[in-house]
Design a protein around this motif. Structure first.
Motif, mmCIF file in Angstrom:
data_model
loop_
_atom_site.group_PDB
_atom_site.id
_atom_site.type_symbol
_atom_site.label_atom_id
_atom_site.label_comp_id
_atom_site.label_asym_id
_atom_site.label_seq_id
_atom_site.Cartn_x
_atom_site.Cartn_y
_atom_site.Cartn_z
ATOM 1 N N ASP A 48 -50.091 -25.254 122.278
ATOM 2 C CA ASP A 48 -51.002 -26.122 121.449
ATOM 3 C C ASP A 48 -50.232 -27.123 120.633
ATOM 4 O OD1 ASP A 48 -53.378 -24.985 122.584
ATOM 5 O OD2 ASP A 48 -53.232 -23.623 120.912
ATOM 6 N N TRP A 49 -48.998 -26.718 120.356
ATOM 7 C CA TRP A 49 -48.326 -27.366 119.356
ATOM 8 C C TRP A 49 -46.776 -27.827 119.913
ATOM 9 C CZ3 TRP A 49 -50.833 -28.322 115.143
ATOM 10 C CH2 TRP A 49 -51.845 -27.603 114.594
ATOM 11 N N ILE A 50 -46.325 -28.988 119.336
ATOM 12 C CA ILE A 50 -44.966 -29.490 119.705
ATOM 13 C C ILE A 50 -44.417 -29.726 118.275
ATOM 14 C CG2 ILE A 50 -45.436 -30.372 122.067
ATOM 15 C CD1 ILE A 50 -45.388 -33.253 120.697
ATOM 16 N N GLU A 51 -42.928 -29.648 118.342
ATOM 17 C CA GLU A 51 -42.204 -29.820 116.925
ATOM 18 C C GLU A 51 -42.230 -31.429 116.861
ATOM 19 O OE1 GLU A 51 -38.072 -28.621 116.988
ATOM 20 O OE2 GLU A 51 -38.684 -26.527 117.445
ATOM 21 N N CYS A 52 -42.389 -31.858 115.607
ATOM 22 C CA CYS A 52 -42.475 -32.879 114.975
ATOM 23 C C CYS A 52 -40.937 -33.429 115.236
ATOM 24 C CB CYS A 52 -43.058 -33.255 113.879
ATOM 25 S SG CYS A 52 -42.993 -34.814 113.138
ATOM 26 N N THR A 53 -40.808 -34.684 115.891
ATOM 27 C CA THR A 53 -39.589 -35.063 115.871
ATOM 28 C C THR A 53 -39.052 -35.937 115.017
ATOM 29 O OG1 THR A 53 -40.182 -37.247 117.339
ATOM 30 C CG2 THR A 53 -39.652 -35.252 118.646
ATOM 31 N N HIS A 54 -39.872 -36.534 114.054
ATOM 32 C CA HIS A 54 -39.766 -37.209 112.753
ATOM 33 C C HIS A 54 -38.972 -36.511 111.706
ATOM 34 C CE1 HIS A 54 -40.250 -41.007 110.684
ATOM 35 N NE2 HIS A 54 -40.476 -40.505 109.777
ATOM 36 N N CYS A 55 -39.374 -35.287 111.660
ATOM 37 C CA CYS A 55 -38.837 -34.104 110.549
ATOM 38 C C CYS A 55 -38.062 -32.941 111.130
ATOM 39 C CB CYS A 55 -40.001 -33.854 109.634
ATOM 40 S SG CYS A 55 -41.176 -32.752 110.381
ATOM 41 N N GLN A 56 -38.065 -32.961 112.383
ATOM 42 C CA GLN A 56 -37.356 -31.596 113.039
ATOM 43 C C GLN A 56 -38.039 -30.515 112.691
ATOM 44 O OE1 GLN A 56 -35.074 -34.285 112.100
ATOM 45 N NE2 GLN A 56 -35.410 -34.955 113.952
ATOM 46 N N ALA A 57 -39.454 -30.511 112.634
ATOM 47 C CA ALA A 57 -40.207 -29.198 112.281
ATOM 48 C C ALA A 57 -40.130 -28.761 110.801
ATOM 49 C CB ALA A 57 -40.084 -28.240 113.295
ATOM 50 N N THR A 58 -39.639 -29.479 109.921
ATOM 51 C CA THR A 58 -39.248 -28.943 108.764
ATOM 52 C C THR A 58 -40.571 -29.235 107.626
ATOM 53 O OG1 THR A 58 -38.348 -31.109 107.939
ATOM 54 C CG2 THR A 58 -37.031 -28.994 108.840
ATOM 55 N N GLY A 59 -41.206 -30.267 108.166
ATOM 56 C CA GLY A 59 -42.503 -30.767 107.349
ATOM 57 C C GLY A 59 -42.023 -31.884 106.212
ATOM 58 N N TYR A 60 -40.770 -32.304 106.092
ATOM 59 C CA TYR A 60 -40.301 -33.198 105.120
ATOM 60 C C TYR A 60 -39.517 -34.102 105.908
ATOM 61 C CZ TYR A 60 -41.671 -29.761 101.763
ATOM 62 O OH TYR A 60 -42.574 -28.836 100.999
ATOM 63 N N TYR A 61 -39.527 -35.279 105.323
ATOM 64 C CA TYR A 61 -38.738 -36.457 105.750
ATOM 65 C C TYR A 61 -38.414 -37.226 104.590
ATOM 66 C CZ TYR A 61 -37.476 -40.972 108.123
ATOM 67 O OH TYR A 61 -36.683 -41.981 108.599
ATOM 68 N N ARG A 62 -37.069 -37.271 104.334
ATOM 69 C CA ARG A 62 -36.266 -38.126 103.086
ATOM 70 C C ARG A 62 -37.215 -37.531 101.625
ATOM 71 N NH1 ARG A 62 -35.890 -44.451 104.849
ATOM 72 N NH2 ARG A 62 -34.505 -43.926 106.635
ATOM 73 N N ASN A 63 -37.065 -36.143 101.739
ATOM 74 C CA ASN A 63 -37.455 -35.241 100.434
ATOM 75 C C ASN A 63 -38.886 -35.421 100.191
ATOM 76 O OD1 ASN A 63 -34.943 -34.266 100.215
ATOM 77 N ND2 ASN A 63 -34.202 -35.806 98.941
ATOM 78 N N LYS A 64 -39.776 -36.045 101.030
ATOM 79 C CA LYS A 64 -41.320 -36.282 100.945
ATOM 80 C C LYS A 64 -42.006 -35.705 102.130
ATOM 81 C CE LYS A 64 -40.798 -40.549 98.215
ATOM 82 N NZ LYS A 64 -41.202 -42.053 98.380
ATOM 83 N N GLU A 65 -43.174 -35.328 101.854
ATOM 84 C CA GLU A 65 -44.081 -34.894 103.112
ATOM 85 C C GLU A 65 -43.871 -35.894 104.276
ATOM 86 O OE1 GLU A 65 -48.494 -35.027 103.500
ATOM 87 O OE2 GLU A 65 -48.132 -32.944 102.788
ATOM 88 N N CYS A 66 -43.753 -35.278 105.523
ATOM 89 C CA CYS A 66 -43.601 -35.897 106.633
ATOM 90 C C CYS A 66 -44.861 -36.767 106.826
ATOM 91 C CB CYS A 66 -43.299 -35.168 107.869
ATOM 92 S SG CYS A 66 -43.091 -36.076 109.361
ATOM 93 N N PRO A 67 -44.824 -38.299 107.012
ATOM 94 C CA PRO A 67 -46.193 -38.908 107.381
ATOM 95 C C PRO A 67 -46.395 -38.439 108.814
ATOM 96 C CG PRO A 67 -44.021 -40.386 107.555
ATOM 97 C CD PRO A 67 -43.655 -39.002 106.971
#
Length: 85
Positions: A48-67
């Motif tokens: 049902d899920w794939i890893e977000c490639t934008h944040c590598q499954a961390t949930g954060y991008y550049r110290n902010k919530e991944c958009p």
């Protein structure tokens, strides 16, 4: 560090959830000061899920919530069945 894989996905807003006890209940997210009218659908299968490639499954991008994944770390790819809502 990667986030845990979510177990629910809202049928309306797509919000990811991590508590199976709220499955099939109303979504608690607010959109523009109104509560979402969707349901927390069970999405516990690994497919049902794939890893977000934008944040590598961390949930954060550049110290902010991944958009891209809105902080979930994963993107829902399972089928949504709005007929049951």
């Amino acid at each position: 560090m990667k986030r845990d894989v979510p177990v629910t996905s809202c049928t309306e807003c797509g919000g990811a959830g991590y508590n199976m006890r709220v499955a099939n209940g109303r979504c608690s997210k607010t959109i523009g000061e109104q509560r979402c009218s969707g349901t927390n659908a069970i999405a516990a299968k690994p497919s049902d899920w794939i890893e977000c490639t934008h944040c590598q499954a961390t949930g954060y991008y550049r110290n902010k919530e991944c958009p891209s994944c809105k902080g979930a770390g994963y993107l829902f790819v399972g089928l949504r069945d709005k007929a049951t809502v």
